[in-house]
Enzyme design. Structure first.
Site, PDB file in Angstrom:
ATOM      1  N   GLY A  18       0.826  -1.202   0.000  1.00 12.19           N
ATOM      2  CA  GLY A  18       0.000   0.000   0.000  1.00 12.19           C
ATOM      3  C   GLY A  18       0.859   1.250   0.000  1.00 12.19           C
ATOM      4  CG  PHE A  19      -1.005   5.121  -0.020  1.00 11.21           C
ATOM      5  CD1 PHE A  19      -0.746   5.805  -1.200  1.00 11.21           C
ATOM      6  CD2 PHE A  19      -2.311   4.786   0.272  1.00 11.21           C
ATOM      7  CE1 PHE A  19      -1.769   6.136  -2.076  1.00 11.21           C
ATOM      8  CE2 PHE A  19      -3.355   5.115  -0.597  1.00 11.21           C
ATOM      9  CZ  PHE A  19      -3.078   5.791  -1.773  1.00 11.21           C
ATOM     10  CB  VAL A  84       2.432 -12.505   5.779  1.00 15.79           C
ATOM     11  CG1 VAL A  84       3.034 -12.673   7.172  1.00 15.79           C
ATOM     12  CG2 VAL A  84       3.510 -12.145   4.779  1.00 15.79           C
ATOM     13  CD  GLU A 175     -14.148  11.290  -0.851  1.00 20.55           C
ATOM     14  OE1 GLU A 175     -13.365  12.254  -0.762  1.00 20.55           O
ATOM     15  OE2 GLU A 175     -13.763  10.114  -0.990  1.00 20.55           O
ATOM     16  CB  ALA A 322      -2.807   8.057   1.776  1.00 25.32           C
TER      17      ALA A 322
END
Length: 433
Positions: A18-19, A84, A175, A322
């Protein structure tokens, strides 16, 4: 390369693309050793735009990017496609579905998952939206239920198919509500002319007294007014008691018959087994010190949504956004290179550059320090920031053109039912079905 052997050079294992994990791996370009990036997907996903995939504004491929392609010019990074399952700190190994992998330094950047707060019924029937698969499931659910509503003769059942409930008034919920309301106001009568008299409703349910609680009062008030103007019915300071796939019950006595519930009410850390219960917070985040190192572990670190760096300023840990993950990844890269040179690690300090949320066309809010913006200016800033944050020029171009087309025509072009979603069993149907 043998992944379970002890290497001559230090090996940093990063779990999660990810970020945070992406930024960390990139920032280790000059690291004199091995970097293994592990993920159960072979792509990086731009999560802030998942809601546009869910509502048919963007195609899923435009917000993902292959991890191998990102690092094909970075010689010290190896991508491993596996899942994992457990951390074995005593042996400096992690267990995966494809065997054990050894490490000198381990970094978990595994992100977060949807938190249903222990309600198994809601977990089964409500739709989460944390990955591409879930976003596509929501898209299928929305479009399928609209198609079924076209044929439904029973008015009560028809209305349930046309009632859309979003639970959670943070950025994702706001949103999503705005996007579905815009669909109702600008697209429904085009795609479904036979439904021109249909009473499609959008509800937003939030447990706090205001929407966008992490943003300024100005942003919260403006976002709520915009949604109300778009026809969204908002319930604040309430909680969902139950949802059985047909009836959603709120603790203020309101009952909504609906076949469409999207859950954006909370998140929890997503971490593999191997940590003691005392190392985890109530929201399943791993407690770390000021350098992102796990307490009582000499070489295990956690960054991003899965980490809880408790302080006076952030008593619950940093927000799960993020910029936090990106900054922690970049900072940890410097610290890991310091440690390999026997230098002291430096504490992490988060620099909050601001918060953005879009409500719809020409409607957004922005908190940039002491500056609070709304409307068209905030919307343009939101577009620019999100375009520049995407990985890959092609993705930026595709999304820009999609947005430009939608802006001109009021009509996105990705409302396709590619895979049927069984809303009774809450699973994707096979071709045989």
């Amino acid at each position: 390369m043998r992944l379970n052997e002890i290497t001559k050079h230090p090996r940093i294992v990063i779990v999660g693309g990810g970020f945070g994990g992406l930024k960390l791996a990139k920032a280790l370009k000059k690291f004199d050793g091995e970097v293994l990036l592990i993920d159960r997907h072979n792509y990086h996903i731009f999560q802030p735009l998942l809601y546009q995939v869910a509502t048919g504004s963007l195609q899923a491929e435009s917000i993902v990017f292959p991890l191998r392609k990102i690092f094909h010019n970075q010689a010290n990074v190896t991508f491993v496609y596996t899942n994992v399952t457990e951390i074995n700190s005593a042996s400096n190994t992690i267990s995966t579905t494809d065997g054990d992998i050894s490490y000198d330094y381990l970094v978990l950047a595994t992100g977060s998952d949807t938190n249903f707060f222990g309600n198994k019924e809601i977990e089964h029937y409500a739709m989460p939206m944390k990955n591409v698969t879930e976003a596509l499931n929501i898209r299928s659910m929305i479009l399928q239920n609209l198609e079924v509503a076209f044929l439904e003769k029973d008015l009560e059942k028809k209305q349930a198919l046309l009632n859309f409930v979003i639970v959670g008034g943070g950025p994702t919920g706001v949103e999503l509500s705005g996007a579905i309301a815009e669909f109702k106001n600008h697209v429904l009568h085009k795609d479904y002319p036979e439904q021109k008299d249909a009473n499609m409703k959008v509800y937003l349910v939030e447990g706090k007294k205001e929407l966008l609680a992490a943003m300024s009062t100005e942003a919260s008030v403006n976002a709520k007014q915009n949604l109300l103007d778009m026809g969204v019915e908002i319930y604040n300071d309430v909680h969902v008691k139950s949802y059985d796939g047909e009836l959603l019950m709120i603790d203020n006595g309101t009952n909504i018959h609906t076949k469409n519930v999207i859950w954006a009410a909370g998140v929890m850390g997503k971490v593999p087994a191997g940590f003691s219960a005392g190392a985890l917070t109530k929201s399943n985040r791993v407690q770390v010190d000021h350098t992102n190192k796990v307490h009582d572990h000499r070489n295990v670190y956690v960054i991003g949504d899965a980490a809880a760096m408790i302080s006076l300023e952030y008593p619950q840990g940093h927000p799960g956004v993020a910029p936090v993950a990106i900054q922690q990844g970049q900072h940890l890269a410097k610290n890991l290179m310091r440690l390999t040179k026997n230098e002291a690690a430096k504490p992490f300090v988060y620099k909050d550059k601001g918060t953005l949320a879009t409500i719809g066309r020409n409607k957004a809010v922005a908190d940039l320090g002491k500056i609070h913006l709304k409307g068209f200016i905030a919307w343009v800033i939101w577009i620019f920031v999100h375009l520049m944050s995407l990985v890959g020029f092609t993705n930026r171009l595709i999304i820009f053109l999609s947005w430009a087309s939608s802006y001109i025509t009021y009509n996105g072009a990705n409302r396709l039912i590619i895979r049927r979603f069984n809303t009774k069993e809450m699973k994707v149907e096979s071709e045989a079905d």
